[in-house]
Design an enzyme around this catalytic site. Structure first.
Site, PDB file in Angstrom:
ATOM      1  N   LYS A  91       0.844  -1.203   0.000  1.00 33.50           N
ATOM      2  CA  LYS A  91       0.000   0.000   0.000  1.00 33.50           C
ATOM      3  C   LYS A  91       0.872   1.244   0.000  1.00 33.50           C
ATOM      4  CE  LYS A  91      -4.425   0.996   0.174  1.00 33.50           C
ATOM      5  NZ  LYS A  91      -5.500   0.170  -0.411  1.00 33.50           N
ATOM      6  N   GLY A 188     -20.997   6.149   3.376  1.00 32.61           N
ATOM      7  CA  GLY A 188     -20.020   6.572   2.363  1.00 32.61           C
ATOM      8  C   GLY A 188     -20.601   6.444   0.970  1.00 32.61           C
ATOM      9  N   GLY A 190     -19.114   7.479  -1.909  1.00 31.18           N
ATOM     10  CA  GLY A 190     -18.045   7.760  -2.861  1.00 31.18           C
ATOM     11  C   GLY A 190     -18.132   6.803  -4.037  1.00 31.18           C
ATOM     12  N   VAL A 192     -17.261   3.595  -4.562  1.00 31.57           N
ATOM     13  CA  VAL A 192     -17.844   2.266  -4.341  1.00 31.57           C
ATOM     14  C   VAL A 192     -19.274   2.391  -3.821  1.00 31.57           C
ATOM     15  CG1 VAL A 192     -17.637   0.061  -3.156  1.00 31.57           C
ATOM     16  CG2 VAL A 192     -15.574   1.301  -3.795  1.00 31.57           C
TER      17      VAL A 192
HETATM   18  P1  NAI Z   1     -14.129   7.478  -1.986  1.00 38.16           P
HETATM   19  O1  NAI Z   1     -13.093   8.406  -1.500  1.00 38.16           O
HETATM   20  O2  NAI Z   1     -14.617   7.601  -3.390  1.00 38.16           O
HETATM   21  O3  NAI Z   1     -15.431   7.559  -1.047  1.00 38.16           O
HETATM   22  C1  NAI Z   1     -15.398   7.547   0.334  1.00 38.16           C
HETATM   23  C2  NAI Z   1     -16.585   8.364   0.801  1.00 38.16           C
HETATM   24  O4  NAI Z   1     -16.747   8.186   2.202  1.00 38.16           O
HETATM   25  C3  NAI Z   1     -16.427   9.853   0.555  1.00 38.16           C
HETATM   26  O5  NAI Z   1     -17.590  10.339  -0.121  1.00 38.16           O
HETATM   27  C4  NAI Z   1     -16.316  10.441   1.954  1.00 38.16           C
HETATM   28  O6  NAI Z   1     -16.862  11.742   2.075  1.00 38.16           O
HETATM   29  C5  NAI Z   1     -17.098   9.437   2.760  1.00 38.16           C
HETATM   30  N1  NAI Z   1     -16.807   9.402   4.187  1.00 38.16           N
HETATM   31  C6  NAI Z   1     -15.605   9.443   4.813  1.00 38.16           C
HETATM   32  N2  NAI Z   1     -15.760   9.324   6.143  1.00 38.16           N
HETATM   33  C7  NAI Z   1     -17.092   9.207   6.365  1.00 38.16           C
HETATM   34  C8  NAI Z   1     -17.896   9.050   7.523  1.00 38.16           C
HETATM   35  N3  NAI Z   1     -17.361   8.993   8.743  1.00 38.16           N
HETATM   36  N4  NAI Z   1     -19.234   8.959   7.369  1.00 38.16           N
HETATM   37  C9  NAI Z   1     -19.796   9.001   6.154  1.00 38.16           C
HETATM   38  N5  NAI Z   1     -19.094   9.149   5.018  1.00 38.16           N
HETATM   39  C10 NAI Z   1     -17.766   9.256   5.122  1.00 38.16           C
HETATM   40  O7  NAI Z   1     -13.570   6.007  -1.710  1.00 38.16           O
HETATM   41  P2  NAI Z   1     -14.003   4.641  -2.390  1.00 38.16           P
HETATM   42  O8  NAI Z   1     -13.110   4.359  -3.526  1.00 38.16           O
HETATM   43  O9  NAI Z   1     -15.479   4.623  -2.594  1.00 38.16           O
HETATM   44  O10 NAI Z   1     -13.624   3.597  -1.251  1.00 38.16           O
HETATM   45  C11 NAI Z   1     -14.423   3.451  -0.082  1.00 38.16           C
HETATM   46  C12 NAI Z   1     -13.753   2.469   0.859  1.00 38.16           C
HETATM   47  O11 NAI Z   1     -13.602   1.206   0.213  1.00 38.16           O
HETATM   48  C13 NAI Z   1     -12.329   2.857   1.310  1.00 38.16           C
HETATM   49  O12 NAI Z   1     -12.125   2.423   2.624  1.00 38.16           O
HETATM   50  C14 NAI Z   1     -11.440   2.086   0.357  1.00 38.16           C
HETATM   51  O13 NAI Z   1     -10.167   1.827   0.929  1.00 38.16           O
HETATM   52  C15 NAI Z   1     -12.228   0.815   0.206  1.00 38.16           C
HETATM   53  N6  NAI Z   1     -11.963   0.099  -1.010  1.00 38.16           N
HETATM   54  C16 NAI Z   1     -12.144   0.700  -2.219  1.00 38.16           C
HETATM   55  C17 NAI Z   1     -11.905   0.002  -3.376  1.00 38.16           C
HETATM   56  C18 NAI Z   1     -12.191   0.595  -4.702  1.00 38.16           C
HETATM   57  O14 NAI Z   1     -12.297  -0.173  -5.680  1.00 38.16           O
HETATM   58  N7  NAI Z   1     -12.352   1.909  -4.826  1.00 38.16           N
HETATM   59  C19 NAI Z   1     -11.376  -1.385  -3.351  1.00 38.16           C
HETATM   60  C20 NAI Z   1     -11.306  -1.950  -2.022  1.00 38.16           C
HETATM   61  C21 NAI Z   1     -11.549  -1.210  -0.904  1.00 38.16           C
END
Ligand code: NAI
Length: 355
Positions: A91, A188, A190, A192
């Site tokens: 990572k 969240g 975002g 995913v």
């Molecule tokens: P992202 O950055 O697109 O979305 C994360 C979202 O969570 C953001 O909209 C943010 O404002 C929100 N957030 C943060 N803290 C929060 C809280 N306390 N309460 C509510 N919302 C909150 O990230 P993404 O790519 O969607 O990833 C989400 C999670 O999944 C991360 O932990 C990432 O490590 C994990 N992940 C993602 C993968 C991927 O393909 N993108 C693959 C495997 C794991």
């Protein structure tokens, strides 16, 4: 001027790591000319090159960034091992609020660090980075996936894998993998989270969403037809399933007593505050699909770029997350153990076999 220091992290910090599983290498890199500061942790290359995304995030202190890289790379080792991938765990974390930070140049510097690792580490997107960022890294090194020209954004695949894990948990608990009429609390919205919300609505589930970015939560809710709650309420919403899709550490001694769900299955990496929290979930009768099992879809899709898998092979492996989850939950039930403990054992057995 890029400075790369290998094994720059104090042995004390590494030794304190859970399970005594030591990292093979931790690299600290800086380029003050563009405000680049990063940690690259290679947890294990036993099964193949260490794979793991590049996270661009702000941290209270540099030690927090190191700790994140250590924990997340360990999770990647477990994820690849359980998913049957020929890859290990790594990572990167880049500090987005370092003084003088310039994004493009910092990503190029990061590409040079990845290149210097000579293929022992392969990267892709993570929180805070996009396919366009990977294209910047690609200008310096071939050891990067998740490009628009290849497998692209892993998020839809991650979301699909989470759905498969959730369906397997539903089947275990309610005798059917159908999610129609079930309520899913989604933390969240975002990359995913938004994809997962769409898949869940398509499967007929009710969805309750929250995001620290209220605008984002509202956008997803309007698009799919979901209910929005404030971010601080999502972990105590009454629902069938909680899907953590934000950041890690959400399942802890503080939050677990307040949960009002039967299943936790989501994408966020590193959901447990401490490994012992898995036992607290078991005691409360909450079925927890370990994050490193449920969220493997992204790294599986990346294996098209990173180890030459065909799309069909990757798609079958993502669907296979459902079968892995079924096997895992059945074994956990039979042993009266937490699925987390059983999944950890499955990963360690594969690591011990070396393939
Ligand atoms: P992202 O950055 O697109 O979305 C994360 C979202 O969570 C953001 O909209 C943010 O404002 C929100 N957030 C943060 N803290 C929060 C809280 N306390 N309460 C509510 N919302 C909150 O990230 P993404 O790519 O969607 O990833 C989400 C999670 O999944 C991360 O932990 C990432 O490590 C994990 N992940 C993602 C993968 C991927 O393909 N993108 C693959 C495997 C794991």
């Amino acid at each position: 001027m890029l400075e790369i220091s290998y094994d720059a992290v104090s042995p004390g910090l590494l030794a304190a790591f859970p399970e005594g599983m030591r990292h093979e290498q931790v690299v600290v890199a800086r380029d003050p000319s563009c405000g680049y500061q990063a940690v690259v942790a290679l947890h294990s290359t036993v099964l193949g090159p260490a794979v793991g995304g590049t996270r661009l995030w702000r941290y209270p202190a540099f030690a927090d960034a190191v700790s994140d890289a250590l924990r997340l790379s360990y999770g990647m080792t477990l994820k690849c091992a359980v998913a049957g991938l020929p890859m290990g765990g790594g990572k990167s974390v880049i500090l987005s609020d370092a003084p003088g930070f310039r994004r493009r140049e910092a990503l190029r510097a990061h590409g040079r660090v990845v290149q210097a690792l000579g293929g022992r580490y392969l990267t892709a997107e993570d929180v805070g980075t996009t396919p366009a960022d990977m294209a910047e890294i690609r200008r310096e090194t071939p050891y990067v996936g998740g490009l628009e020209s290849g497998a692209g954004d892993p998020s839809p695949y991650t979301a699909l894998g989470v759905l498969r894990a959730m369906q397997a948990a539903a089947e275990r608990l309610w005798g059917t993998d159908g999610l129609a009429g079930r309520t899913v609390a989604l933390q969240g919205c975002g990359s995913v989270g938004a994809h997962l919300a769409r898949l869940l609505r398509r499967a007929g589930a009710e969805v309750v969403v929250a995001d620290l970015d209220a605008e984002r939560a509202r956008g997803v809710a309007e698009e799919v037809g979901a209910r929005v709650v404030p971010a601080e309420e999502i972990l105590s919403v009454e629902a069938d399933v909680l899907a953590p899709c934000a950041l890690g550490g959400v399942l802890s001694a503080e939050t677990i007593p307040a949960l009002r769900v039967r299943v936790v299955a989501g994408a966020a990496n590193d959901q447990l505050g401490r490994p012992e929290d898995a036992a607290a979930l078991l005691e409360r009768g909450i079925l927890y699909v370990p994050d490193f099992v449920a969220n493997a879809g992204g790294v599986i899709s990346g294996s098209r770029d990173l180890c030459g898998w065909t799309e069909a092979r990757a798609d079958a492996a993502i669907d296979g997350i459902g079968e892995t989850t079924r096997t895992l939950l059945a074994a956990a039930d039979a042993e009266g153990a937490s699925p987390y403990g059983v999944a950890l054992r499955m990963a360690k057995e594969r690591l011990a076999r070396g393939g």
